[in-house]
Design a protein around this motif. Sequence first.
Motif, PDB file in Angstrom:
ATOM      1  N   TRP A 125       9.239  -1.506  11.532  1.00  0.00           N
ATOM      2  CA  TRP A 125       9.329  -2.292  12.759  1.00  0.00           C
ATOM      3  C   TRP A 125       9.957  -1.458  13.884  1.00  0.00           C
ATOM      4  O   TRP A 125       9.849  -1.788  15.055  1.00  0.00           O
ATOM      5  N   ASP A 126      10.625  -0.344  13.499  1.00  0.00           N
ATOM      6  CA  ASP A 126      11.198   0.546  14.525  1.00  0.00           C
ATOM      7  C   ASP A 126      10.107   1.151  15.397  1.00  0.00           C
ATOM      8  O   ASP A 126      10.330   1.434  16.576  1.00  0.00           O
ATOM      9  N   ALA A 127       8.910   1.306  14.791  1.00  0.00           N
ATOM     10  CA  ALA A 127       7.821   1.916  15.562  1.00  0.00           C
ATOM     11  C   ALA A 127       7.428   1.029  16.742  1.00  0.00           C
ATOM     12  O   ALA A 127       6.948   1.526  17.771  1.00  0.00           O
TER      13      ALA A 127
ATOM     14  N   ARG B  60       0.840  -1.199   0.000  1.00  0.00           N
ATOM     15  CA  ARG B  60       0.000   0.000   0.000  1.00  0.00           C
ATOM     16  C   ARG B  60       0.875   1.248   0.000  1.00  0.00           C
ATOM     17  O   ARG B  60       2.041   1.207   0.387  1.00  0.00           O
ATOM     18  N   THR B  61       0.296   2.368  -0.432  1.00  0.00           N
ATOM     19  CA  THR B  61       1.012   3.647  -0.442  1.00  0.00           C
ATOM     20  C   THR B  61       1.585   3.928   0.945  1.00  0.00           C
ATOM     21  O   THR B  61       0.923   3.656   1.951  1.00  0.00           O
ATOM     22  N   SER B  62       2.800   4.430   0.942  1.00  0.00           N
ATOM     23  CA  SER B  62       3.470   4.856   2.177  1.00  0.00           C
ATOM     24  C   SER B  62       3.884   3.736   3.126  1.00  0.00           C
ATOM     25  O   SER B  62       4.285   3.998   4.245  1.00  0.00           O
ATOM     26  N   ASN B  63       3.785   2.490   2.669  1.00  0.00           N
ATOM     27  CA  ASN B  63       4.322   1.418   3.520  1.00  0.00           C
ATOM     28  C   ASN B  63       5.851   1.420   3.522  1.00  0.00           C
ATOM     29  O   ASN B  63       6.467   0.812   4.385  1.00  0.00           O
ATOM     30  N   GLY B  64       6.425   2.077   2.518  1.00  0.00           N
ATOM     31  CA  GLY B  64       7.887   2.199   2.492  1.00  0.00           C
ATOM     32  C   GLY B  64       8.571   1.468   1.354  1.00  0.00           C
ATOM     33  O   GLY B  64       9.745   1.113   1.477  1.00  0.00           O
TER      34      GLY B  64
HETATM   35  P1  GDP Z   1       6.003   4.160  -0.545  1.00  0.00           P
HETATM   36  O1  GDP Z   1       4.859   5.031  -0.891  1.00  0.00           O
HETATM   37  O2  GDP Z   1       5.558   2.770  -0.221  1.00  0.00           O
HETATM   38  O3  GDP Z   1       7.089   4.169  -1.545  1.00  0.00           O
HETATM   39  O4  GDP Z   1       6.598   4.682   0.832  1.00  0.00           O
HETATM   40  P2  GDP Z   1       7.850   5.625   1.100  1.00  0.00           P
HETATM   41  O5  GDP Z   1       9.106   4.850   0.970  1.00  0.00           O
HETATM   42  O6  GDP Z   1       7.708   6.848   0.280  1.00  0.00           O
HETATM   43  O7  GDP Z   1       7.659   5.927   2.632  1.00  0.00           O
HETATM   44  C1  GDP Z   1       6.574   6.709   3.136  1.00  0.00           C
HETATM   45  C2  GDP Z   1       7.009   7.396   4.404  1.00  0.00           C
HETATM   46  O8  GDP Z   1       7.274   6.434   5.405  1.00  0.00           O
HETATM   47  C3  GDP Z   1       8.288   8.208   4.259  1.00  0.00           C
HETATM   48  O9  GDP Z   1       8.145   9.406   4.970  1.00  0.00           O
HETATM   49  C4  GDP Z   1       9.342   7.339   4.890  1.00  0.00           C
HETATM   50  O10 GDP Z   1      10.397   8.091   5.451  1.00  0.00           O
HETATM   51  C5  GDP Z   1       8.555   6.625   5.965  1.00  0.00           C
HETATM   52  N1  GDP Z   1       9.144   5.321   6.278  1.00  0.00           N
HETATM   53  C6  GDP Z   1       9.549   4.393   5.372  1.00  0.00           C
HETATM   54  N2  GDP Z   1      10.046   3.315   6.011  1.00  0.00           N
HETATM   55  C7  GDP Z   1       9.967   3.573   7.330  1.00  0.00           C
HETATM   56  C8  GDP Z   1      10.341   2.840   8.504  1.00  0.00           C
HETATM   57  O11 GDP Z   1      10.846   1.728   8.453  1.00  0.00           O
HETATM   58  N3  GDP Z   1      10.088   3.437   9.700  1.00  0.00           N
HETATM   59  C9  GDP Z   1       9.518   4.651   9.799  1.00  0.00           C
HETATM   60  N4  GDP Z   1       9.324   5.140  10.993  1.00  0.00           N
HETATM   61  N5  GDP Z   1       9.154   5.363   8.734  1.00  0.00           N
HETATM   62  C10 GDP Z   1       9.380   4.857   7.511  1.00  0.00           C
END
Ligand code: GDP
Length: 416
Positions: free
Chosen positions: A242-244, A87-91
């Motif tokens: 997972w840091d959260a 999903r969006t913003s999962n990283g």
């Molecule tokens: P995408 O839309 O799946 O590509 O997600 P992004 O990589 O753009 O990440 C979305 C937001 O989540 C960004 O602000 C990242 O810095 C943050 N983010 C990504 N991975 C992590 C993580 O492992 N821990 C935390 N706390 N934030 C993360």
Amino acid sequence: VDARTTRQTSDNSPLQIFVKAKKKINDIFVEIEDYVKDAVEYMHEVEKLPEIVNKEKVKKTEEFVSKVHGIRDVLSRDHMKVAFFGRTSNGKSSVINAMLRDKILPSGIGHTTNCFLQVEGSPSDEPYLVLEGATEHCPVESVGQLAHALCKEKLSESQMVRVYWPRNRCLLLRDDVVFVDSPGVDVTPNLDEWIDKHCLDADVFVLVANAESTLMVTEKNFFHKVSTRLSKPNIFILNNRWDASATEPEFLDQVRRQHQERAVDFLVKELKVCTPKEADERIFFISAKEVLQARLAEQGQTASTPLTEGFQTRYFEFQDFERKFEECISKSAVKTKFDQHSQRGKYIANELREVLDDIYNDAQKIKEDKLIRRKEVHDKINYTEQQLIIVTQEMKQKIHQMVEDVEQRVSKALNE
Ligand code: GDP
């Protein structure tokens, strides 16, 4: 110390399985190409003997040259492809950047990937991107520029933007791994088109899930679709962020166990793509953001940030993922990509052998025929010789008799 840094210099990464296999199979095709060219040259030489080499055979052999050339061409472009979904913003972008050890893809708020983005190695020293259907190289020096270029273009979510990043800046790209980042699976209903356009040749799929929530139907749904189109796709599940969980250590084990069980069930029981034991090697709890920050700081690109509780363990788990991923992708790519080439190589070698065997057999037959004919002629000569001897002897006798006869008659006449 990052164990991979040592690995980077010693070059014993599992990706080398693919890299070495590719080199070896290419060397074999160079040899096959030589043989085929030699065969063509030889056939042109003996073409003057139409009873041995007909035009059809020459044409067939000449076609092998272009076939081998075509295979070598495809082979040179063969790579290992990994596609990231979630999903969006999962990283997703963060995971890719962490693996590439550089901020290549835009990530974070406002930088949602709204199209497919492929990152691959390029021999050029300058990064550039190419939009789908275009040939123009647009230079990109920074993530900001890339994000800007992506926003500026009205791109549909199924479109593919290719980012060409200097190979010498990243080992994974140097070793022919191609990364594909996708728009969030929650954003689009066009999953079938995505799969057909971008996923059918992927060697590995990575589902980037959010460790703070459970797997969603949209995420699962996508992989159900993938596994109907591909038999046993290789799927990794990364529980990112997972840091959260470090902020709530009392629930850590329990949450992890729950996520693990659900993910195993999803891979084993729902998708039926692996065994429970294999599934254990496919599920990881990581923090892409931390790994990226740590790696950038290690390279002196950014100042180091304070570490969260449990960082080291998560970092090790990320490295563990990378190693298992590299093993999986290189083995899978060798099988799927090179198996076909070696089948074709064997086929061409066999066909060529048949053509040459035919020529050899025909030539042999002609030789035998000639020998037989020569023997026949020889026998005839012998016979004639014998006859001649007999005839000559008979003649001699006859002449002798005649002479005697004449002599007798002459002496008789003289006497008379
Ligand atoms: P995408 O839309 O799946 O590509 O997600 P992004 O990589 O753009 O990440 C979305 C937001 O989540 C960004 O602000 C990242 O810095 C943050 N983010 C990504 N991975 C992590 C993580 O492992 N821990 C935390 N706390 N934030 C993360």
